[in-house]
Design an enzyme around this catalytic site. Structure first.
Site, PDB file in Angstrom:
ATOM      1  N   TYR A  88      66.977 -32.985  26.743  1.00 45.98           N
ATOM      2  CA  TYR A  88      66.587 -32.390  25.602  1.00 45.98           C
ATOM      3  C   TYR A  88      64.866 -32.286  25.590  1.00 45.98           C
ATOM      4  O   TYR A  88      64.384 -31.360  25.686  1.00 45.98           O
ATOM      5  CB  TYR A  88      66.924 -33.400  24.183  1.00 45.98           C
ATOM      6  CG  TYR A  88      68.287 -32.811  23.686  1.00 45.98           C
ATOM      7  CD1 TYR A  88      69.537 -32.646  24.538  1.00 45.98           C
ATOM      8  CD2 TYR A  88      68.583 -32.887  22.216  1.00 45.98           C
ATOM      9  CE1 TYR A  88      70.597 -32.050  23.961  1.00 45.98           C
ATOM     10  CE2 TYR A  88      69.907 -32.718  21.720  1.00 45.98           C
ATOM     11  CZ  TYR A  88      70.961 -32.299  22.549  1.00 45.98           C
ATOM     12  OH  TYR A  88      72.027 -32.097  21.982  1.00 45.98           O
ATOM     13  N   GLU A 107      74.729 -38.841  18.480  1.00 45.53           N
ATOM     14  CA  GLU A 107      73.711 -39.803  19.316  1.00 45.53           C
ATOM     15  C   GLU A 107      73.212 -40.751  18.362  1.00 45.53           C
ATOM     16  O   GLU A 107      73.332 -41.801  18.272  1.00 45.53           O
ATOM     17  CB  GLU A 107      72.506 -39.149  19.863  1.00 45.53           C
ATOM     18  CG  GLU A 107      71.407 -39.997  20.206  1.00 45.53           C
ATOM     19  CD  GLU A 107      70.161 -39.381  20.848  1.00 45.53           C
ATOM     20  OE1 GLU A 107      70.096 -38.062  20.831  1.00 45.53           O
ATOM     21  OE2 GLU A 107      69.327 -40.077  21.707  1.00 45.53           O
ATOM     22  N   SER A 126      62.626 -39.529  15.844  1.00 44.43           N
ATOM     23  CA  SER A 126      61.668 -40.700  15.248  1.00 44.43           C
ATOM     24  C   SER A 126      62.281 -41.122  13.965  1.00 44.43           C
ATOM     25  O   SER A 126      62.734 -40.130  13.232  1.00 44.43           O
ATOM     26  CB  SER A 126      60.219 -40.296  15.416  1.00 44.43           C
ATOM     27  OG  SER A 126      60.292 -39.300  14.494  1.00 44.43           O
TER      28      SER A 126
HETATM   29  C1  LIG Z   1      63.170 -45.183  25.377  1.00 44.43           C
HETATM   30  C2  LIG Z   1      63.106 -43.688  25.145  1.00 44.43           C
HETATM   31  C3  LIG Z   1      64.299 -43.052  25.708  1.00 44.43           C
HETATM   32  C4  LIG Z   1      64.395 -41.537  25.502  1.00 44.43           C
HETATM   33  N1  LIG Z   1      65.740 -40.947  25.886  1.00 44.43           N
HETATM   34  C5  LIG Z   1      65.613 -39.748  26.039  1.00 44.43           C
HETATM   35  C6  LIG Z   1      66.691 -38.930  26.496  1.00 44.43           C
HETATM   36  O1  LIG Z   1      67.472 -39.488  27.165  1.00 44.43           O
HETATM   37  N2  LIG Z   1      66.734 -37.696  26.373  1.00 44.43           N
HETATM   38  C7  LIG Z   1      66.125 -36.862  25.566  1.00 44.43           C
HETATM   39  O2  LIG Z   1      65.899 -35.554  25.690  1.00 44.43           O
HETATM   40  N3  LIG Z   1      64.924 -37.376  25.080  1.00 44.43           N
HETATM   41  C8  LIG Z   1      64.803 -38.964  25.144  1.00 44.43           C
HETATM   42  N4  LIG Z   1      63.717 -39.393  24.622  1.00 44.43           N
HETATM   43  C9  LIG Z   1      62.727 -38.634  23.855  1.00 44.43           C
HETATM   44  C10 LIG Z   1      62.567 -38.755  22.410  1.00 44.43           C
HETATM   45  O3  LIG Z   1      63.764 -38.074  21.954  1.00 44.43           O
HETATM   46  C11 LIG Z   1      61.391 -38.239  21.792  1.00 44.43           C
HETATM   47  O4  LIG Z   1      60.269 -39.043  22.496  1.00 44.43           O
HETATM   48  C12 LIG Z   1      61.300 -38.130  20.321  1.00 44.43           C
HETATM   49  O5  LIG Z   1      61.919 -37.228  20.030  1.00 44.43           O
HETATM   50  C13 LIG Z   1      59.832 -37.982  19.825  1.00 44.43           C
HETATM   51  O6  LIG Z   1      59.164 -37.065  20.748  1.00 44.43           O
HETATM   52  P1  LIG Z   1      57.723 -36.972  21.279  1.00 44.43           P
HETATM   53  O7  LIG Z   1      57.770 -38.177  22.031  1.00 44.43           O
HETATM   54  O8  LIG Z   1      57.308 -35.762  21.886  1.00 44.43           O
HETATM   55  O9  LIG Z   1      56.824 -37.302  20.136  1.00 44.43           O
HETATM   56  P2  LIG Z   1      56.057 -36.450  19.012  1.00 44.43           P
HETATM   57  O10 LIG Z   1      57.135 -35.313  18.383  1.00 44.43           O
HETATM   58  O11 LIG Z   1      55.077 -35.808  19.807  1.00 44.43           O
HETATM   59  O12 LIG Z   1      55.854 -37.096  17.801  1.00 44.43           O
HETATM   60  C14 LIG Z   1      54.521 -38.177  18.003  1.00 44.43           C
HETATM   61  C15 LIG Z   1      54.793 -38.831  16.563  1.00 44.43           C
HETATM   62  O13 LIG Z   1      54.402 -37.757  15.388  1.00 44.43           O
HETATM   63  C16 LIG Z   1      55.545 -37.893  14.464  1.00 44.43           C
HETATM   64  N5  LIG Z   1      56.157 -36.627  13.896  1.00 44.43           N
HETATM   65  C17 LIG Z   1      56.395 -35.468  14.497  1.00 44.43           C
HETATM   66  N6  LIG Z   1      56.784 -34.618  13.797  1.00 44.43           N
HETATM   67  C18 LIG Z   1      56.420 -35.198  12.518  1.00 44.43           C
HETATM   68  C19 LIG Z   1      56.820 -34.490  11.150  1.00 44.43           C
HETATM   69  N7  LIG Z   1      57.208 -33.440  10.867  1.00 44.43           N
HETATM   70  N8  LIG Z   1      56.788 -35.263  10.144  1.00 44.43           N
HETATM   71  C20 LIG Z   1      56.220 -36.603  10.406  1.00 44.43           C
HETATM   72  N9  LIG Z   1      55.906 -37.187  11.646  1.00 44.43           N
HETATM   73  C21 LIG Z   1      55.908 -36.372  12.456  1.00 44.43           C
HETATM   74  C22 LIG Z   1      56.611 -38.728  15.412  1.00 44.43           C
HETATM   75  O14 LIG Z   1      57.561 -39.311  14.412  1.00 44.43           O
HETATM   76  C23 LIG Z   1      55.897 -39.633  16.027  1.00 44.43           C
HETATM   77  O15 LIG Z   1      55.540 -40.657  15.388  1.00 44.43           O
HETATM   78  C24 LIG Z   1      63.448 -41.014  24.701  1.00 44.43           C
HETATM   79  C25 LIG Z   1      62.269 -41.556  24.088  1.00 44.43           C
HETATM   80  C26 LIG Z   1      62.275 -43.048  24.481  1.00 44.43           C
HETATM   81  C27 LIG Z   1      61.019 -43.545  23.703  1.00 44.43           C
END
Ligand SMILES: Cc1cc2nc3c(=O)[nH]c(=O)nc-3n(C[C@H](O)[C@H](O)[C@H](O)COP(=O)(O)OP(=O)(O)OC[C@H]3O[C@@H](n4cnc5c(N)ncnc54)[C@H](O)[C@@H]3O)c2cc1C
Lengths: 381, 394
Positions: B129, B245, B377
């Site tokens: 994803y 999930e 998140s």
């Molecule tokens: C251990 C681990 C395993 C994972 N496994 C998978 C996997 O198997 N497959 C997969 O596809 N992904 C996986 N992920 C990814 C995970 O789904 C993403 O990290 C998550 O969706 C957040 O995206 P980002 O890291 O790009 O953070 P960002 O989206 O850049 O977010 C950064 C910060 O901004 C906040 N934020 C963003 N938008 C808003 C909003 N509209 N309002 C308020 N706050 C906001 C977020 O909550 C966060 O605090 C994994 C992540 C981790 C840490």
């Protein structure tokens, strides 16, 4: 004016910032960790810090120091906190050097402090015996034997215990664990017979060690302060140490905070910087307020030391500073990871180092609970 | 409870006392379907026994390897497992995520081809994803799939892909139409991680383990029969999978998570001691412990209430966001509290000066931080609750 820095202090802070950014960035700590460096700090960098005079900032000129006060040392230490620099500055200068400065005879001071200032003598305070800070809960025994003392016991979480040349061992010469009376401080060579040092690797990649003392013999000249009255030296030393740690953590908290604010401005999701989301904005603004408060309590505590306020006032300022800054750094370092999202969870990205550091520092010389409680007691409620 | 359900309980009780190797009781066994293949024979024996009864996927149709249990019987099975300290025989994204999604959105051919191999633990899945610039804003993903007649040509990059280094297959979101609003040009594809053009680079987590990866696609050919749902309608499928999930991440489906069975109260007693009345000796930490226990208990009761209210069966809804949010935050707090109770013994990294449990705690504490990031998140869950459950305006 106690709440602002003078020109000289500002200059010192700027030069410390330059130095740390260029010579001792977080990359250095990472490298020490990855290489499993036996010293846990970089000796060349330490040499340069010593050349800048940092190891002698608070001592009188008679003792090889710069007589520039703890505020001076504080601003430097704050900068090392920003870069999470691992160096003997804390254990040797803030803690060990202070103990000698507070409790040493003129002879001890004139023989040892110049060596501290010159960087050739590294120190460590061997205090804790259990997993939680408990300064009077000492079981380690020192028994008088002829003109000597024989020390037996076990110490844990001795910062820099693995690299120090001399240990300052807190032992019990009378009374029972928990008593304030009956403690005595001893200067013990790390390589003395009966001293066994085991490095303990901590989450923040900084130095600590477990130390066992079995039948370690020291002479009465190695006593620091008075026999049975060691707590007078210890308490004063610990308060300076807590204030020093608060200064360091203030730097770390500011850095983690500023990096996070930058990220909130940079990182785009849903077509806008994530800092435009109110859910993050308000938390960022709240953290800003907390960090501002931390700056004030640290400055006040450093001033308390330099102005020579009463022991009780210093104690209050120390507990206030450690409690407030520790709590804030805990908050900021956790929020930093959360607000970075996935990248914040990676080892490759530096922000996680702040969270690890905050967790270990929280346990150093009293956690939030310890200092809240102590502050209340000192204030009489 | 009806007689038939009571009979089922008795039957399962008999079965489990035979089938469960005692060495596995109260242990987590690193479920098949997740991470490296299992090697020890007890785990294999237990897995085989479960598989034979359809208990690796208890509520799936028999045709796909399940036991077709209704809600009441499924609940009984969970209770018996819990009472015996039986580990889950099968975990991973096959059984928790793509399996349930295929049951709802897959065509018959896809179900027949993929589901049995999930049930028997043969195929491990990963989730493609997130991308470097599409995290919370998942729908802005860019990995593109071009229509080449009977296959799609996939190019792009995924990141944070858990278990990608072990996975055999990936369920992957791709952009099939870049010229429409972002949600309307996404498709949901399945393909093998062993296909030419797929490469994987592990990422190290702050706790030193490497549970996730970057995944790169260069001209990967995906046959059209592995498009789930319709082309450009993948977002619906994707969202549904996220609910499954979140439901699994919040422990809605199963018993307590194995790594949480060790009681926080025991830790408190061990590290803080007790007074004459048996109370945890440190009053401040005791108060925090009680707060935590109340919070956890209230949450567990809410899970139970939600489960009983949800007459439709085990099908999760928007309410999963509530549970995902609350369970991950509670879990984080739990480890923060445990860390503080353990003092300096709670922040060791390695070496003989710390017990195995102490060292594991440090790493688990760090890992627990990902709970409020992965799977959407905390902030995203709160947005969903505010918008979808409360109906608050944007
Ligand atoms: C251990 C681990 C395993 C994972 N496994 C998978 C996997 O198997 N497959 C997969 O596809 N992904 C996986 N992920 C990814 C995970 O789904 C993403 O990290 C998550 O969706 C957040 O995206 P980002 O890291 O790009 O953070 P960002 O989206 O850049 O977010 C950064 C910060 O901004 C906040 N934020 C963003 N938008 C808003 C909003 N509209 N309002 C308020 N706050 C906001 C977020 O909550 C966060 O605090 C994994 C992540 C981790 C840490």
């Amino acid at each position: 004016m106690p709440m602002i820095l003078n020109d000289e202090q500002n200059m010192l802070k700027d030069s410390a910032k330059d130095f740390c950014t260029n010579n001792a960035p977080i990359a250095q700590l990472r490298k020490l960790r990855d290489e499993d460096n036996a010293d846990g700090f970089d000796r060349d960098t330490w040499k340069q810090m010593v050349e800048l005079g940092w190891a002698g900032i608070p001592w009188k000129e008679d003792f090889g120091g710069l007589d520039f006060g703890y505020k001076g040392l504080g601003v430097v230490t704050e900068e090392t906190g920003r870069t999470l620099t691992a160096s003997p500055l804390y254990a040797t200068v803030w803690v060990g050097g202070t103990a000698i400065n507070v409790g040493g005879t003129d002879e001890q001071k004139s023989s040892l402090l110049p060596e501290v200032a010159g960087g050739s003598l590294l120190l460590a305070l061997a205090l804790e015996e259990g997993p939680r800070h408990n300064p009077y809960g000492i079981e380690t025994k020192a028994e008088a034997k002829g003109g000597d003392f024989v020390i037996n016991g076990k110490k844990t979480f001795v910062l820099d215990g693995n690299v120090a040349d001399k240990l300052i061992v807190v032992a019990r010469t009378s009374g029972k664990p928990g008593d304030r009376n009956g403690l005595t401080l001893f200067l013990v060579d790390r390589t003395a017979k009966g001293v066994e040092v085991t490095r303990t690797k901590m989450a923040d990649s900084r130095n600590a060690a477990n130390i066992s003392l079995s039948g370690v013999t020291v002479s009465k000249d190695d006593v620091l302060g008075d026999v049975d009255k060691g707590a007078d030296v210890l308490d004063a030393t610990l308060d300076v140490a807590r204030i020093g740690l608060a200064a360091e953590l203030l730097g770390s908290a500011q850095e983690a905070y500023e990096r996070t604010i930058e990220y909130l401005k940079e990182r785009v999701q849903f077509g806008v910087p994530i800092g435009s989301f109110q859910g993050l904005k308000h938390r960022a603004a709240d953290m800003f307020c907390e960090v501002e408060l931390c700056k004030s309590v640290v400055l006040d505590a450093l001033s308390a030391l330099d102005e020579g306020r009463s022991a009780e006032d210093i104690a209050k300022a120390a507990s206030l500073a450690k409690a407030k800054v520790g709590e804030t750094f805990t908050l900021v370092s956790r929020e930093a990871v959360q607000m970075h999202g996935g990248i914040g969870m990676t080892d490759e990205f530096d922000i996680g180092f702040f969270m690890k550091r905050a967790a270990v520092a929280e346990q150093t010389f009293g956690d939030l609970i310890f200092h809240r409680n102590r502050y209340g007691e000192l204030e009489g409620y | 409870m009806s007689d038939a359900v009571a009979d089922f309980r008795a039957d399962v009780e008999d079965w489990i006392s035979e089938a469960l190797p005692s060495a596995l009781q109260g242990r987590e066994m690193g479920p098949a379907g997740n991470g490296p293949k299992r090697t020890d024979s007890d785990s294999q024996k237990w897995f085989d026994a479960c598989y034979e009864r359809g208990f690796t996927v208890p509520n799936w149709p028999r045709a796909y390897g399940g036991a077709e249990l209704d809600k009441a019987r499924h609940q009984v099975l969970r209770e018996v497992f819990r009472a015996h300290g039986a580990p889950q025989p099968l975990g991973g994204m096959g059984v928790t995520m793509i399996g349930p999604t295929l049951l709802e959105h897959g065509n018959d051919e896809q179900k027949e081809r993929h589901l049995p191999k999930i049930a028997n633990g043969e195929i491990r899945w990963c989730q493609g994803y997130s991308e470097p610039s599409a995290g919370s804003d998942l729908a802005s993903l860019r990995t593109k799939a071009e229509d080449k007649g009977d296959f799609y040509l996939v190019n792009g990059q995924k990141i944070w892909t858990s278990g990608a280094q072990y996975a055999d297959w990936i369920f992957c979101l791709v952009r099939t139409n870049p010229d429409v609003p972002k949600h309307d040009g996404i498709s949901f594809l399945l393909f093998s991680m062993h296909d030419p053009g797929v490469s994987v680079k592990p990422i190290v987590l702050i706790n030193g383990t490497s549970p996730f990866c970057e995944v790169f696609f260069t001209d990967v050919k995906v046959p059209k029969r592995d498009l789930v749902g319709q082309e450009n309608k993948g977002w619906t499928v994707a969202k549904r999978l996220l609910q499954h999930e979140r439901s699994s991440l919040s422990g809605l489906g199963g018993g307590p998570r194995a790594d949480e069975q060790g009681s926080l109260v025991d830790v408190a007693r061990q590290y803080l001691g007790v007074d004459e009345q048996g109370r945890v000796a440190d009053p401040s930490l005791r108060r925090e412990l009680i707060d935590h226990q109340i919070r956890s208990r209230a949450f567990a009761l809410t899970q139970r209430r939600s489960h009983e209210e949800n007459q439709a069966g085990d099908v999760p809804t928007f309410a999963t966001s509530i549970f995902k949010y609350y369970s991950s935050e509670t879990r984080k707090r739990r480890y923060e509290l445990q860390l503080r109770m353990m003092g300096t013994q709670g922040v060791g990294w390695e070496g003989d000066s710390f017990s195995d449990d102490e060292l594991a705690l440090t790493r688990t504490w760090l890992r627990s931080k990902s709970g409020t990031i992965a799977g959407g998140s905390t902030e995203v869950q709160l947005n969903i609750i505010a918008k979808r459950v409360l109906g608050l305006p944007d």
